[in-house]
Design a protein around this motif. Structure first.
Motif, short mmCIF file in Angstrom:
data_model
loop_
_atom_site.label_atom_id
_atom_site.label_comp_id
_atom_site.label_asym_id
_atom_site.label_seq_id
_atom_site.Cartn_x
_atom_site.Cartn_y
_atom_site.Cartn_z
N ALA A 1 31.86 6.60 40.46
CA ALA A 1 31.32 5.26 40.70
C ALA A 1 32.40 4.31 41.20
N ILE A 2 33.61 4.43 40.65
CA ILE A 2 34.71 3.54 41.05
C ILE A 2 35.41 4.07 42.30
N ALA A 3 35.65 5.37 42.34
CA ALA A 3 36.37 5.95 43.48
C ALA A 3 35.66 5.69 44.79
N ASP A 4 34.32 5.67 44.76
CA ASP A 4 33.54 5.43 45.99
C ASP A 4 33.75 4.02 46.54
N LEU A 5 34.28 3.11 45.71
CA LEU A 5 34.45 1.72 46.13
C LEU A 5 35.89 1.39 46.53
N VAL A 6 36.81 2.32 46.36
CA VAL A 6 38.21 2.07 46.67
C VAL A 6 38.40 1.96 48.18
N THR A 7 39.12 0.91 48.58
CA THR A 7 39.48 0.73 49.99
C THR A 7 40.97 0.40 50.07
N ALA A 8 41.44 0.20 51.28
CA ALA A 8 42.85 -0.16 51.47
C ALA A 8 43.16 -1.54 50.93
N ARG A 9 42.13 -2.35 50.65
CA ARG A 9 42.34 -3.71 50.15
C ARG A 9 42.18 -3.81 48.63
N THR A 10 41.90 -2.71 47.94
CA THR A 10 41.73 -2.76 46.49
C THR A 10 43.06 -3.04 45.82
N ARG A 11 43.12 -4.09 45.01
CA ARG A 11 44.36 -4.50 44.36
C ARG A 11 44.34 -4.28 42.84
N LEU A 12 43.15 -4.15 42.26
CA LEU A 12 43.05 -4.04 40.80
C LEU A 12 41.71 -3.41 40.43
N ILE A 13 41.74 -2.60 39.36
CA ILE A 13 40.52 -2.05 38.77
C ILE A 13 40.43 -2.57 37.34
#
Length: 372
Positions: A135-147
């Motif tokens: 669910a989270i990995a599918d939303l990761v992009t080059a602009r992701t700074r924090l989970i």
């Protein structure tokens, strides 16, 4: 724990009953300040010792080093420290889930509105039943700074596999902030095994400590990724010839001005849980009671269990078909001296099984719910 013996207390997920050892430590510290004053080196030495004792006991609970622990006022303060510690730029992204508490979401909404950050929500399903990693990995992009995510969902008590997310974040260079409000004191927490970068906890819930106390774990290797948003006397180095420098430990995130008596109570609560109750027994007892309550509650006609799996945490959420959850909470309080709570977002009821509860108390709760 008179609050847990004068009533049926099933709400540790909101406030745990305060223990006598914490109360005694608070009273003794206040009495000392009242009689001897709060001036001189002896006072400063005593305060430093109180703070260090609390940090070391939190570190033991989480399997961290004392230098990785900052004392806070609550979970929300820890979440704010990390969320605001990033140099956000317009277009940056943060990933969280659809089951987070306001203490996690509040800072993210503020950051979104202030800096133009995009919040992406990972869908864990209606009750937190879906695997979190995909669910989270599918939303990761080059602009992701924090989970940002919880270890245990406050809505349903579902246990989240945060270690998978933490190690995935490490691979992508994305720090992970964990909300430990419903895990610390309820289940074993090993921040090093989890791989968490940041882990925020309260004291007033499962750890049965005083209000206004909590802690933030900051992994040593992840400390430099965060900048202190506010600083105070404890944040700074106090060395001859040094005009301005932050502490090199997690203490740099401490603002100061906290009530030493409350922190003394925090340390006393953790000491009592470790030495008198025993963490191993405590966690096993909470899981046993949760499993027992899960099975007992499911025997009630018209009860719909929302918690995906029994025994994963101390929280159980359910609905009673045909009943208003607010009225059920009030009726249990007024007629049966039983304390539970509702979860407005899911329109459900939530029970917390603390280590001090018993199977007989759970049976009494089930009987009351049948009669309502």
């Amino acid at each position: 724990m008179p609050a847990a013996t004068s009533r049926l207390y099933f709400n540790a997920g909101t406030f745990g009953p305060l223990m006598s050892s914490a109360l005694q430590a608070i009273q003794e510290r206040l009495q000392d300040e009242y009689i001897h004053g709060r001036l001189g080196m002896a006072t400063w030495d005593a305060i430093r010792a109180i703070h260090s004792n609390a940090r070391s006991r939190v570190a033991y609970l989480l399997n961290a080093d004392e230098s990785e622990i900052a004392l806070t006022g609550n979970t929300g303060e820890g979440m704010n420290i990390i969320s605001y510690g990033i140099n956000w730029q317009p277009g940056d992204e943060v990933i969280t889930t659809n089951h987070e508490h306001y203490n996690a979401l509040g800072p993210l909404y503020q950051i979104r509105d202030r800096y133009g950050v995009t919040i992406r929500f990972a869908d864990l399903g209606a009750v937190g039943e879906r695997p979190v990693l995909k669910a989270i990995a599918d939303l990761v992009t080059a602009r992701t700074r924090l989970i940002v995510l919880s270890h245990v969902l406050w809505t349903t008590g579902a246990l989240v596999n945060v270690s998978e997310v933490c190690y995935m974040g490490r691979e992508h260079g994305i720090p992970v902030l964990v909300d430990g409000a419903q895990s610390a004191g309820a289940i074993p927490v090993d921040v090093k095994a989890l791989g968490a970068d940041y882990y925020a906890i309260p004291m007033q819930k499962w750890l049965c400590g005083p209000d206004g106390t909590g802690a933030l774990y900051v992994r040593r290797e992840a400390q430099n990724a965060i900048k202190s948003t506010y600083v105070g006397y404890p944040s700074m180095k106090h060395e001859e010839g040094v005009d301005w420098a932050l502490n090199e430990s997690a203490q740099q995130f401490e603002m100061g001005g906290r009530q030493p008596a409350a922190i003394a109570g925090q340390a006393a609560a953790l000491q009592w849980l470790k030495e008198f109750v025993g963490y191993t027994w405590l966690f096993e007892r909470i899981a046993t009671l949760s499993t027992y309550a899960y099975a007992a509650l499911k025997t009630i006609p018209g009860l719909v269990m929302l918690t995906p799996k029994e025994g994963d945490s101390g929280l159980l959420s359910f609905r009673l078909e045909g009943h208003d959850e607010d009225k059920v909470v009030q009726q249990l309080h007024d007629e049966y001296n039983i304390y539970i709570r509702n979860i407005p977002s899911l329109k459900c009821l939530r029970v917390s099984t603390g280590f001090y509860n018993t199977e007989e108390e759970i049976d009494t709760l089930v009987k009351a719910l049948r009669e309502i």
